[in-house]
Design a protein around this motif. Structure first.
Motif, PDB file in Angstrom:
ATOM      1  N   HIS A  67       0.828  -1.226  -0.081  1.00 16.34           N
ATOM      2  CA  HIS A  67      -0.020   0.149   0.057  1.00 16.34           C
ATOM      3  C   HIS A  67       0.953   1.175   0.152  1.00 16.34           C
ATOM      4  O   HIS A  67       1.730   1.513   0.757  1.00 16.34           O
ATOM      5  N   ILE A  68       0.525   2.177  -0.967  1.00 14.12           N
ATOM      6  CA  ILE A  68       1.269   3.302  -0.893  1.00 14.12           C
ATOM      7  C   ILE A  68       0.643   4.711  -0.418  1.00 14.12           C
ATOM      8  O   ILE A  68       1.310   5.376  -0.138  1.00 14.12           O
ATOM      9  N   TYR A  69      -0.685   4.323  -0.355  1.00 16.31           N
ATOM     10  CA  TYR A  69      -1.495   5.529   0.682  1.00 16.31           C
ATOM     11  C   TYR A  69      -2.870   4.488   0.980  1.00 16.31           C
ATOM     12  O   TYR A  69      -3.550   3.981   0.468  1.00 16.31           O
ATOM     13  N   TRP A  89      -7.669   2.892  -0.471  1.00 20.49           N
ATOM     14  CA  TRP A  89      -6.170   2.657  -0.651  1.00 20.49           C
ATOM     15  C   TRP A  89      -5.776   2.656  -1.733  1.00 20.49           C
ATOM     16  O   TRP A  89      -6.502   2.509  -2.940  1.00 20.49           O
ATOM     17  N   ILE A  90      -4.597   3.131  -1.880  1.00 24.13           N
ATOM     18  CA  ILE A  90      -3.960   2.883  -3.236  1.00 24.13           C
ATOM     19  C   ILE A  90      -2.623   2.047  -2.859  1.00 24.13           C
ATOM     20  O   ILE A  90      -1.806   2.240  -2.186  1.00 24.13           O
ATOM     21  N   GLY A  91      -2.385   1.104  -4.126  1.00 25.34           N
ATOM     22  CA  GLY A  91      -1.279   0.001  -3.814  1.00 25.34           C
ATOM     23  C   GLY A  91      -0.315  -0.278  -5.083  1.00 25.34           C
ATOM     24  O   GLY A  91      -0.970   0.183  -6.180  1.00 25.34           O
ATOM     25  N   LEU A  92       0.568  -1.091  -4.959  1.00 26.57           N
ATOM     26  CA  LEU A  92       1.494  -1.476  -5.973  1.00 26.57           C
ATOM     27  C   LEU A  92       1.537  -2.914  -5.872  1.00 26.57           C
ATOM     28  O   LEU A  92       1.502  -3.528  -4.808  1.00 26.57           O
ATOM     29  N   GLU A  93       1.328  -3.604  -6.913  1.00 23.27           N
ATOM     30  CA  GLU A  93       1.429  -4.857  -7.083  1.00 23.27           C
ATOM     31  C   GLU A  93       2.367  -5.518  -8.064  1.00 23.27           C
ATOM     32  O   GLU A  93       2.429  -4.886  -9.169  1.00 23.27           O
TER      33      GLU A  93
END
Length: 161
Positions: free
Chosen positions: A3-5, A157-161
């Motif tokens: 999660h980046i935010y 939320w905002i994430g990276l995968e």
């Protein structure tokens, strides 16, 4: 998933800023608030009057991209409308890198492939490579569907995968 935010009832949303078409004479209105449930809420009204037609909210940040992370994942609940998620590899870039997404009216995870974010400047696609930077320095949500409309997008939320 990284999660980046994350939004929560403790989030300081003052770091998110609104940029609407008023920068070019338009009269669209939007706000970004924290709901009682701890979600970011981007909402308002897009107006086509005075050559307007967009509303956005932006966050300046620094996120290093690991090579194995190839998707941005958004946990959102929209209103059935189309939105854009936008990235900048550097704050000083004039262009944004854009990926459109549709919402269903339900909570959903939307996966956007990072290398598919295409460059755009003032609504026009540019003939330069897609997003290929080692970090993200700005992210934003934008609505510009070429129609007068109310909108509401909840963000968990905002994430990276």
């Amino acid at each position: 998933m990284k999660h980046i935010y994350n939004f929560s009832t403790q989030s300081n949303i003052k770091e998110w800023r609104i940029v609407n078409d008023g920068v070019m004479g338009g009269i669209s209105k939007s706000s970004f608030v924290l709901t009682d449930a701890g979600h970011g809420q981007f909402s308002g009204h897009v107006s086509l009057a005075n050559n307007g037609g967009f509303a956005s909210t932006q966050l300046n940040t620094t996120i290093k991209l690991a090579e194995e992370k190839t998707f941005v994942v958004l946990r959102v609940k929209g209103d059935g409308k189309n939105y854009e998620f936008r990235l900048k590899g550097s704050i000083s870039q004039s262009e944004s890198y854009v990926h459109q997404f549709s919402t269903s009216g339900e909570w959903e995870n939307i996966k956007l492939e990072i290398r598919e974010f295409y460059p755009q400047y003032r609504g026009r696609k540019m003939n330069i490579p897609n997003f290929n930077f080692a970090s993200i320095e700005q992210l934003s949500f934008l609505i510009a569907n070429k129609q007068d409309e109310d909108f509401k997008l909840l963000i968990d939320w905002i994430g990276l995968e």
